[in-house]
Design a protein around this motif. Structure first.
Motif, PDB file in Angstrom:
ATOM      1  N   TYR A  77      58.955  25.901  17.465  1.00 45.04           N
ATOM      2  CA  TYR A  77      59.210  24.911  19.043  1.00 45.04           C
ATOM      3  C   TYR A  77      59.455  26.768  20.239  1.00 45.04           C
ATOM      4  O   TYR A  77      60.377  26.458  20.939  1.00 45.04           O
ATOM      5  CB  TYR A  77      60.884  24.481  20.075  1.00 45.04           C
ATOM      6  CG  TYR A  77      59.646  23.004  19.329  1.00 45.04           C
ATOM      7  CD1 TYR A  77      59.123  22.630  20.461  1.00 45.04           C
ATOM      8  CD2 TYR A  77      59.416  22.739  18.223  1.00 45.04           C
ATOM      9  CE1 TYR A  77      58.660  21.006  20.668  1.00 45.04           C
ATOM     10  CE2 TYR A  77      59.373  21.209  18.619  1.00 45.04           C
ATOM     11  CZ  TYR A  77      59.000  20.030  19.229  1.00 45.04           C
ATOM     12  OH  TYR A  77      59.177  18.749  19.733  1.00 45.04           O
ATOM     13  N   ILE A  78      59.682  27.810  19.085  1.00 41.95           N
ATOM     14  CA  ILE A  78      59.356  28.958  19.216  1.00 41.95           C
ATOM     15  C   ILE A  78      59.180  28.647  20.959  1.00 41.95           C
ATOM     16  O   ILE A  78      57.629  29.031  20.827  1.00 41.95           O
ATOM     17  CB  ILE A  78      59.211  29.803  18.769  1.00 41.95           C
ATOM     18  CG1 ILE A  78      59.697  29.873  16.970  1.00 41.95           C
ATOM     19  CG2 ILE A  78      58.328  31.165  19.173  1.00 41.95           C
ATOM     20  CD1 ILE A  78      61.463  30.560  16.569  1.00 41.95           C
ATOM     21  N   ASN A  79      59.460  29.603  21.572  1.00 40.79           N
ATOM     22  CA  ASN A  79      58.846  29.451  22.776  1.00 40.79           C
ATOM     23  C   ASN A  79      58.333  30.713  23.368  1.00 40.79           C
ATOM     24  O   ASN A  79      59.249  32.147  23.894  1.00 40.79           O
ATOM     25  CB  ASN A  79      59.833  29.240  24.107  1.00 40.79           C
ATOM     26  CG  ASN A  79      58.755  29.111  25.498  1.00 40.79           C
ATOM     27  OD1 ASN A  79      58.073  28.969  25.220  1.00 40.79           O
ATOM     28  ND2 ASN A  79      59.836  28.277  26.272  1.00 40.79           N
ATOM     29  N   ASP A  80      56.686  31.394  23.258  1.00 40.21           N
ATOM     30  CA  ASP A  80      56.664  32.705  23.311  1.00 40.21           C
ATOM     31  C   ASP A  80      54.880  32.129  23.499  1.00 40.21           C
ATOM     32  O   ASP A  80      53.976  31.681  22.755  1.00 40.21           O
ATOM     33  CB  ASP A  80      56.888  33.505  22.121  1.00 40.21           C
ATOM     34  CG  ASP A  80      56.662  35.093  22.848  1.00 40.21           C
ATOM     35  OD1 ASP A  80      55.033  35.402  22.902  1.00 40.21           O
ATOM     36  OD2 ASP A  80      56.898  36.291  22.192  1.00 40.21           O
ATOM     37  N   PRO A  81      54.666  32.845  24.350  1.00 38.82           N
ATOM     38  CA  PRO A  81      53.341  32.669  25.368  1.00 38.82           C
ATOM     39  C   PRO A  81      51.766  33.211  24.038  1.00 38.82           C
ATOM     40  O   PRO A  81      51.096  33.227  24.401  1.00 38.82           O
ATOM     41  CB  PRO A  81      52.646  33.287  26.550  1.00 38.82           C
ATOM     42  CG  PRO A  81      53.862  34.537  26.640  1.00 38.82           C
ATOM     43  CD  PRO A  81      54.964  34.240  25.439  1.00 38.82           C
ATOM     44  N   TRP A  82      52.837  34.424  23.064  1.00 37.19           N
ATOM     45  CA  TRP A  82      51.753  34.798  22.594  1.00 37.19           C
ATOM     46  C   TRP A  82      51.432  34.060  21.211  1.00 37.19           C
ATOM     47  O   TRP A  82      50.255  34.109  20.887  1.00 37.19           O
ATOM     48  CB  TRP A  82      52.605  36.187  21.504  1.00 37.19           C
ATOM     49  CG  TRP A  82      51.888  36.640  20.965  1.00 37.19           C
ATOM     50  CD1 TRP A  82      52.005  36.792  19.655  1.00 37.19           C
ATOM     51  CD2 TRP A  82      50.139  37.728  20.755  1.00 37.19           C
ATOM     52  NE1 TRP A  82      50.721  37.179  18.663  1.00 37.19           N
ATOM     53  CE2 TRP A  82      49.647  37.632  19.284  1.00 37.19           C
ATOM     54  CE3 TRP A  82      49.998  38.532  21.469  1.00 37.19           C
ATOM     55  CZ2 TRP A  82      48.487  38.762  19.678  1.00 37.19           C
ATOM     56  CZ3 TRP A  82      48.657  38.616  21.547  1.00 37.19           C
ATOM     57  CH2 TRP A  82      48.776  39.118  20.073  1.00 37.19           C
ATOM     58  N   PHE A  83      52.203  33.212  21.056  1.00 30.74           N
ATOM     59  CA  PHE A  83      51.799  32.113  19.791  1.00 30.74           C
ATOM     60  C   PHE A  83      51.017  30.501  20.715  1.00 30.74           C
ATOM     61  O   PHE A  83      51.211  30.564  21.531  1.00 30.74           O
ATOM     62  CB  PHE A  83      53.011  31.657  19.211  1.00 30.74           C
ATOM     63  CG  PHE A  83      53.854  32.641  18.708  1.00 30.74           C
ATOM     64  CD1 PHE A  83      52.788  33.052  17.854  1.00 30.74           C
ATOM     65  CD2 PHE A  83      54.785  32.829  18.851  1.00 30.74           C
ATOM     66  CE1 PHE A  83      53.997  34.519  16.884  1.00 30.74           C
ATOM     67  CE2 PHE A  83      56.039  34.224  18.649  1.00 30.74           C
ATOM     68  CZ  PHE A  83      55.461  35.067  17.328  1.00 30.74           C
TER      69      PHE A  83
END
Lengths: 347, 347
Positions: B154-160
DNA sequence: AATAACATTGACAGCGGTTTCACCAATGGA
DNA sequence: TCCATTGGTGAAACCGCTGTCAATGTTATT
C-alpha cells in the motif's frame, strides 16, 4: 532521467585514468598507490558509481549469472514451483549463490525449444538443472561448455556434476518399511517412469524389495501418471474402491501421497487404519499434514545448497574444464509418522 | 572451446556489413533488400549465430531482464518461497515474462543492503516486488527510475504500479462470515502488522466487522507474529488451551491457518467442532487440507500474470515515464469448505 | 653521476553489438 | 542528356569496461 555515473566520470573526478579505476574495482590495488586508490574510492562513493555488469560481462566473458531450470507442467507452461520440493530447493540455491555474488535466472524450458539460446545469449556462467529432459537437451547443453550441475538425474555423462539421492535404495527402503509391517499388496503411485529419472530408480527399488520378500510383482498395482496431488487423488480413490486387496501404498512424492490419502478418504476408507501410505521427499508440509506423513526423508535444503556449491567450485576454479565433475549423494532415511499401520498377522 | 559466432562472422559469411545483419536481426528489414536479407538469414542459420544480450544491453540500454523480489526469512536469508502463495505467483510471472522474451532474476534482498546495486548493475528493465520493505528501500528504487510494480503493497507513490486485493474488505468479509454464523469471540492470528502491508488492512477489516456487529474489540484476541505455519501452530495451541471463550479464528494467511488448526488439534480440541477457522489466500493446498479450509479466495495466478502484464505495458511503451501507473485489484470471495461451523444460538 | 630496476600510471585496443550518416548506384522526371 | 530522388549498403563511432603495454617518475645500485 539523470545519467548514471560511468567509469569515465569516476576517472575524471579522481583525476586518474579509467584503468586505475578498474584496478581498484577489481581488487588489483597493488598496481596503484594507496592514496590514488583512496582518491578513487572517494570518487566512487561521491558519484555513487555502480559498475555495469553487461559491459564487464562483455569483456570478461563472465556474467555472474547462473541459470536455474525447473520442470514445467506439460499443458500450461507454468513452472512446477507449486511443489514445495522445488521451491525449497530454489530458495536454498538462490541464497547460496547470492552469497557468492551470483544472480539467478529462473526459467522453465519450452518443450522442443532448447535452453541453448538463453544460456549463450546471457553468457551464463553455469546452470543448475532439475528434473529430466529429452536426451537432445543435454547434448546441446554440453556444446555450450558451461559448467552444469544436474539435480536428480541419472544422465551418465562425465561433463555434468550431479547431486541426488540413492533413489533405488529409497524405493527399496520405503517398500521394505511396508513389508516389514506385514503388508504384501503394495501399490506404487508415481509420476511417469522416465529413463534416467528418479522415479525409474525408485520403481526398481520397489521391485527389488518385493522380490526379496518373495512377493509377486503385480503390474496392476502400479499407478503411473504424473507427479501431482490431483493424480494421487485419483489413484487413491481407485485403490480404495476397486482394489480391496491393497493394504499399503508407496507414493514416490509426498505431494502425490497427500492426494492418495485424500482420495482414499473420499472413497470412505481410512489412513492408516484401512490403508497405509508412505511418501518420498519429506517436504515441510508432510510434518503438518493430517495425519502426519510417514515418508522417506531427504534433506532438500542441503541438496540445493550442495548443488550451488558444486557449481561454484567448478566456475571459480582456474581451469573449469579440468576440474573433476563430482557426484554427491544426499543421505536418505525413513521418518515414521502416522500414515503407516502395522498389519496384524493373518489369522 | 570453439568460439561462438559473432555478428562479424555472419556479416563476412554473407558478404555484407555488420549493419545489415543487425537490421535483419532487429526486424528493420525494410532497410535491406529481400535477397540480402535472405542471404543473411541463411548465414545466421549456417553459423548457428546467437546474439549476445550483454553487448546489446550495453548499447540499447535495455537488458530484457526483470528483477523479481521475494521476502526472505529474517533469520536465515532464504526466500519465503516455501509459502506456496509466493511460488504460485512467481511461476505465473515467469511464464508470462518468458512469453514476451524477458528473463527473470529472482532474488531476495538483504536487510540493510539495497536492491539498487542489483538493479543498476544488471540494467534491469523493470522489477516486480512482493512484500513490504522499509521506506528507504522504495525511495532508492525510485531513483533508479525503472518501471516497477508492487504486489500486495500500500505504498502510496504514483511512480509505482500496483496489483493487490482489497485487503480491508477481505478481512471484513472473513470476519463477517464468522459473525454471521454466530461467533462473537473471534481471534485474529497474523504475521506482523506493518505499515502499508496487507495485514494491516486485513486487521482493519477485522475490526470494522466487529464494530458493525457491536462486538467489543479485544486486543488479547489478536495474535501477531509471523506468517508461518510454525507460528500458527503455537497460536492455535494457546488459543485452544488458554482461551476457552474463543470459538473462531481468522488467520490472515492459509499457511497460518493450517498451523492454527494443527495446534488446536494438538491441544485436544477439534476444528470446526470446537473452534472454527477461516484463512486467507486460497492456495492450492487449502483445497486438499484435511479438513478442507474455508478461506478468502484470491486468484493468485491471475495476480502474478497481471503484475507481469502491467510491467510489460510500461516497459514496452515508447515513453515509459509518461505511461500512467495503474492499480489493479483482484477480486475476493469467500470459499466455504469445512473449517467453519455455525454456532447454535445460545440457549 | 650514470644506469638499472622498480613502482605507478595512462593510452588504447578491443569485447559484440547498434545506429548514424555518408556514399553509391539506379531510377524517374525535366 | 542531365540532375534529383531514392533505396540499399558499409564505415565508423560508440556503449562501459578490462587488460596490455608502453611511458613516466622514483629509488637503488655501482
Amino acid at each position: 532521467m539523470k545519467k548514471r555515473a560511468t567509469i569515465k566520470d569516476v576517472a575524471k573526478y579522481a583525476g586518474v585514468s579509467t584503468a586505475a579505476v578498474s584496478y581498484v574495482l577489481n581488487g588489483k590495488e597493488y598496481r596503484v598507490s594507496p592514496d590514488t586508490a583512496e582518491k578513487i574510492r572517494e570518487a566512487i562513493r561521491e558519484l555513487n558509481y555502480i559498475p555495469d555488469y553487461s559491459a564487464r560481462s562483455l569483456v570478461k566473458n563472465a556474467s555472474k549469472l547462473i541459470g536455474v531450470i525447473i520442470p514445467q507442467t506439460e499443458d500450461s507452461k507454468q513452472l512446477i514451483l507449486e511443489n514445495p520440493f522445488y521451491s525449497e530447493m530454489v530458495s536454498n540455491i538462490e541464497s547460496r549463490l547470492r552469497e557468492s555474488g551470483y544472480h539467478l535466472i529462473l526459467s522453465g524450458v519450452d518443450k522442443g525449444e532448447s535452453y541453448l539460446d538463453l544460456s549463450v545469449q546471457r553468457n551464463l556462467d553455469g546452470a543448475i538443472i532439475m528434473g529430466i529432459y529429452p536426451e537432445q537437451f543435454y547434448a546441446e547443453l554440453k556444446q555450450v561448455e558451461i559448467p552444469i550441475v544436474l539435480i536428480d538425474s541419472y544422465i551418465n555423462d562425465p561433463w555434468f556434476s550431479k547431486v541426488g539421492v540413492d533413489d533405488e535404495y529409497g524405493g527399496y527402503l520405503a517398500t521394505c518399511h511396508l513389508i516389514e509391517r506385514g503388508h504384501r499388496n503394495i501399490a506404487l503411485v508415481t509420476g511417469s517412469i522416465r529413463k534416467d529419472g528418479v522415479v525409474e530408480k525408485r520403481f526398481l527399488g520397489y521391485k527389488r524389495a518385493l522380490r526379496e520378500a518373495d512377493i509377486f510383482y503385480n503390474p496392476d498395482h502400479v499407478f503411473e501418471h504424473s507427479v501431482s496431488y490431483a493424480y494421487g487423488y485419483e489413484a487413491g480413490k481407485t485403490i480404495a474402491s476397486k482394489h480391496p486387496e491393497i493394504t499399503a501404498v508407496f507414493a514416490t512424492a509426498d505431494m502425490v501421497a497427500f492426494g492418495v490419502i485424500q482420495g482414499i478418504k473420499e472413497a470412505g476408507r481410512e489412513v492408516p487404519d484401512d490403508i497405509s501410505v508412505i511418501g518420498f521427499d519429506d517436504i515441510f508440509l508432510s510434518r503438518m499434514f493430517v495425519p502426519p506423513l510417514t515418508t522417506v526423508r531427504q534433506d532438500i535444503a542441503l541438496k540445493g545448497k550442495r548443488a550451488a556449491e558444486l557449481l561454484l567450485e567448478i566456475i571459480e576454479s582456474d581451469e573449469p574444464e579440468k576440474i573433476d565433475r563430482k557426484e554427491v549423494t544426499i543421505p536418505l532415511s525413513i521418518v515414521e509418522r502416522q500414515t503407516v499401520r502395522p498389519l496384524k498377522p493373518r489369522s
